[in-house]
Write an enzyme that holds these catalytic residues in place. Structure first.
Site: not given
Length: 246
Positions: A65, A186
């Site tokens: 995070s 992607r």
């Protein structure tokens, strides 16, 4: 109506990205305030090598995070509306896209898929359709303008005939964690050719700035060392994970 190619440029990124991530990680395990440490980081009292090693070790543990504090902003141009529809599905990001309401599409640029380019008959048909659509757009716009819908009001209605091949320009900002997720999906060989090309270019720019985070980024299989897509969709680059283990 020119044919265009995708172009990817890095406009900006968070200053001192490695040091900021290091400071954010350290705050999680440090009993003091990292604000007191920050001047030392900027002065080079804590070497980049030490910072990189610490960040790599914590990332390896699965604690990710703090990388969200660093972001990258890209300008993508000459990309199709088909690509931008895929791109905006990555929701933890900010987008500013060229408007088809305010930008006249009478002579719109467009993108041609490589597989269509390979076949003269398909290419001729494709380019013919693009010319037909351009003509229809201009005729509709003229009719609407005569009827009193001028400027952007005519554009916003005429644009409904424009194809997904229409080229667009878009600015996108993502934090590092969102980028890592974006690259996993992607950069995969199963991703469509255009967005995979753009993702690969974005990843190369990120690696230049912050190799400590992005050197091992890419398709999910590169991190897992196996293909999570299953037998049906596996490209063969890595073995498929078997039941009960890799």
């Amino acid at each position: 109506m020119p044919v265009v190619q995708p172009r990817v440029e890095l406009l900006a990124h968070t200053p001192e990205p490695l040091s900021l991530i290091y400071a954010a990680f350290r705050q999680c395990y440090h009993d003091g305030q990292v604000a007191d440490m920050w001047p030392r980081l900027l002065a080079g009292d804590i070497s980049k090598e030490k910072q990189a090693a610490f960040v790599a070790a914590i990332l390896e543990s699965g604690h990710a995070s703090p990388v969200e504090h660093v972001s990258f902003t890209f300008a993508l141009s000459g990309v199709s509306r088909a690509l931008t529809h895929q791109l905006v599905r990555h929701r933890i990001a900010s987008y500013s896209q060229q408007s088809q309401r305010y930008v006249d599409g009478s002579d719109f640029d467009y993108v041609i898929p490589p597989e269509i380019k390979k076949h003269p008959e398909a290419l001729a048909r494709f380019e013919g359709v693009m010319a037909e659509i351009g003509s229809a757009y201009r005729e509709l716009k003229a009719i609407l303008e005569v009827a009193g819908r001028t400027g952007s009001k005519a554009n916003e209605d005429a644009r409904f005939v424009l194809p997904q091949a229409t080229a667009s320009n878009i600015v996108v900002t993502m934090n590092c964690r969102s980028l890592l997720n974006f690259f996993e999906h992607r950069c995969c060989r199963r991703a469509q050719w255009e967005i995979r090309h753009v993702a690969d270019a974005m990843l190369a720019l990120c690696r230049d700035v912050l190799p400590e985070v992005f050197m091992v980024a890419g398709a999910k299989c590169e991190r897992l060392r196996y293909c999570p897509e299953g037998e049906k969709f596996c490209c063969g680059r890595f073995p498929v994970r078997k039941e009960g283990g890799a």
